[in-house]
Design a protein around this motif. Structure first.
Motif, PDB file in Angstrom:
ATOM      1  N   GLY A 118     -19.064 -33.515  40.997  1.00 10.22           N
ATOM      2  CA  GLY A 118     -18.967 -34.125  39.685  1.00 10.22           C
ATOM      3  C   GLY A 118     -19.448 -33.264  38.525  1.00 10.22           C
ATOM      4  O   GLY A 118     -20.288 -32.381  38.675  1.00 10.22           O
ATOM      5  N   LEU A 119     -18.875 -33.562  37.347  1.00  8.39           N
ATOM      6  CA  LEU A 119     -19.287 -32.961  36.079  1.00  8.39           C
ATOM      7  C   LEU A 119     -20.099 -34.000  35.327  1.00  8.39           C
ATOM      8  O   LEU A 119     -19.651 -35.140  35.142  1.00  8.39           O
ATOM      9  N   TYR A 120     -21.293 -33.614  34.872  1.00 11.95           N
ATOM     10  CA  TYR A 120     -22.212 -34.531  34.211  1.00 11.95           C
ATOM     11  C   TYR A 120     -22.602 -33.994  32.832  1.00 11.95           C
ATOM     12  O   TYR A 120     -22.603 -32.785  32.597  1.00 11.95           O
ATOM     13  N   ALA A 146     -16.367 -21.697  43.016  1.00  9.01           N
ATOM     14  CA  ALA A 146     -14.912 -21.825  42.990  1.00  9.01           C
ATOM     15  C   ALA A 146     -14.494 -23.280  42.882  1.00  9.01           C
ATOM     16  O   ALA A 146     -13.603 -23.636  42.096  1.00  9.01           O
ATOM     17  N   ARG A 147     -15.145 -24.136  43.655  1.00  9.12           N
ATOM     18  CA  ARG A 147     -14.806 -25.563  43.607  1.00  9.12           C
ATOM     19  C   ARG A 147     -15.110 -26.137  42.226  1.00  9.12           C
ATOM     20  O   ARG A 147     -14.338 -26.940  41.694  1.00  9.12           O
ATOM     21  N   ALA A 148     -16.238 -25.729  41.641  1.00 10.83           N
ATOM     22  CA  ALA A 148     -16.598 -26.209  40.312  1.00 10.83           C
ATOM     23  C   ALA A 148     -15.571 -25.787  39.269  1.00 10.83           C
ATOM     24  O   ALA A 148     -15.209 -26.567  38.375  1.00 10.83           O
ATOM     25  N   LEU A 149     -15.101 -24.562  39.369  1.00 14.39           N
ATOM     26  CA  LEU A 149     -14.098 -24.075  38.421  1.00 14.39           C
ATOM     27  C   LEU A 149     -12.807 -24.873  38.537  1.00 14.39           C
ATOM     28  O   LEU A 149     -12.141 -25.159  37.526  1.00 14.39           O
ATOM     29  N   LEU A 150     -12.448 -25.257  39.752  1.00 12.57           N
ATOM     30  CA  LEU A 150     -11.247 -26.069  39.938  1.00 12.57           C
ATOM     31  C   LEU A 150     -11.418 -27.456  39.320  1.00 12.57           C
ATOM     32  O   LEU A 150     -10.476 -28.023  38.769  1.00 12.57           O
ATOM     33  N   VAL A 151     -12.644 -28.002  39.392  1.00 10.38           N
ATOM     34  CA  VAL A 151     -12.919 -29.288  38.736  1.00 10.38           C
ATOM     35  C   VAL A 151     -12.759 -29.149  37.231  1.00 10.38           C
ATOM     36  O   VAL A 151     -12.132 -29.995  36.573  1.00 10.38           O
ATOM     37  N   LEU A 152     -13.307 -28.067  36.668  1.00 10.97           N
ATOM     38  CA  LEU A 152     -13.200 -27.849  35.223  1.00 10.97           C
ATOM     39  C   LEU A 152     -11.749 -27.654  34.797  1.00 10.97           C
ATOM     40  O   LEU A 152     -11.335 -28.118  33.724  1.00 10.97           O
ATOM     41  N   ALA A 217     -20.880 -39.360  36.365  1.00 15.31           N
ATOM     42  CA  ALA A 217     -19.950 -38.223  36.317  1.00 15.31           C
ATOM     43  C   ALA A 217     -18.810 -38.508  35.348  1.00 15.31           C
ATOM     44  O   ALA A 217     -18.224 -39.589  35.363  1.00 15.31           O
ATOM     45  N   ILE A 218     -18.517 -37.531  34.488  1.00 17.15           N
ATOM     46  CA  ILE A 218     -17.414 -37.698  33.533  1.00 17.15           C
ATOM     47  C   ILE A 218     -16.128 -37.061  34.049  1.00 17.15           C
ATOM     48  O   ILE A 218     -15.072 -37.208  33.441  1.00 17.15           O
TER      49      ILE A 218
END
Length: 297
Positions: A118-120, A146-152, A217-218
């Motif tokens: 999640g992005l918070y 890498a996973r975080a960048l894909l979420v963004l 999480a947004i």
């Protein structure tokens, strides 16, 4: 990663951990280990699934000693060095990265769950409110980065060259087409960075420690996506111990005990998707990701 998908290059100056570990002689394939004390490395020993797991294991005649670690960089080396019998904190991508970089052969012996990442934010209530030029913090270990960048990217905050992959890095961000700047930090520090950034990708293990809830999480990824198999969290063992009957029994207990499963859901705020993925599929996924990781190098 417990999530639990739920820490490689540490910015956290964690004090060395003194581990009072009971020795456990691994059993041969299909045999019981000669010592019923099994040490398992985790990140988040206080999570409610673990007391339930310890009790369920004890009811089965197995004494479990949980060893709590401050961040993700420590449990794999401890397992490699024989300070642990098993660990349970990571997904397949993280394990593949460790095995390739350390030239080791730790292996999955059972699935636990997959967790959305999640992005918070404490400044914005919605992704659309994030301003151009704002900074977003992400975990700096390669697999979670890498996973975080894909979420963004899915949230429309950045654009990755070629659409991105499980190997994407900040160098793959097309800055001209991206709305925000990205700052990698050690996974346990992204939550504490929230006062200083517009938003942060926070691994599940650190969400509640930061005074947040999973509902805050947004944006997040979709753990039900078939392409998410590399992000399944697993129990890991040394390769020579993968068929140990006691260890396999512990995996079964984790996957089937109602109180353990209830604790897993509680600790993830209801976000964990419990899995019993066959070990053969986990091993195949690990081999594929390791091969791809080596090719990237």
């Amino acid at each position: 990663m417990s999530s639990t998908t739920t820490k490689l290059l540490a910015a956290l100056a964690a004090a060395p951990l003194v581990l009072a570990l009971a020795a456990c002689a691994p059993g041969a394939a299909g045999e019981e280990a000669s010592d019923d004390v099994v040490t398992i490395g985790v990140v988040g020993k206080s999570d409610p699934q673990w007391p339930a797991f310890e009790q369920a294991a004890a009811d089965a005649g197995i004494t479990v000693e949980l060893v709590d670690f401050a961040d993700y960089t420590q449990p794999n080396p401890a397992l490699t060095e024989g300070e642990l019998d098993l660990n349970q904190f990571q997904h397949i991508v993280y394990l593949a990265d460790y095995n390739v970089s350390a030239d080791e052969d730790l292996t999955p012996i059972g699935a636990t769950a997959i967790y959305p990442l999640g992005l918070y934010s404490t400044k914005y209530d919605s992704v659309k409110d994030i301003q151009a030029g704002d900074t977003v913090a992400v975990p700096d270990d390669p697999s979670n980065l890498a996973r975080a960048l894909l979420v963004l990217q899915s949230a429309g905050l950045i654009e990755l060259d070629g659409g991105g992959s499980i190997f994407s890095t900040v160098a793959d961000i097309d800055e001209a087409k991206s709305k925000v700047k990205v700052t990698p930090l050690e996974a346990s520090l992204t939550a504490t960075s929230l006062p200083d950034v517009a938003a942060a990708i926070i691994n599940n293990d650190f969400v509640e420690d930061a005074g947040l809830t999973f509902a805050d999480a947004i944006a997040k990824d979709d753990p039900s996506d078939p392409n998410a198999l590399p992000y399944v969290n697993i129990f890991a063992a040394r390769a020579e111990d993968k068929d140990d009957a006691t260890y396999r029994k512990l995996v079964e207990i984790f996957q089937t005990d109602p109180e353990v499963q209830a604790g897993l859901l509680e600790s993830s705020g209801g976000t964990a998707v419990a899995l019993t993925t066959p070990v053969s599929e986990l091993e195949e996924s690990l081999a594929t990701v390791e091969a791809d990781t080596k090719a990237q190098g």
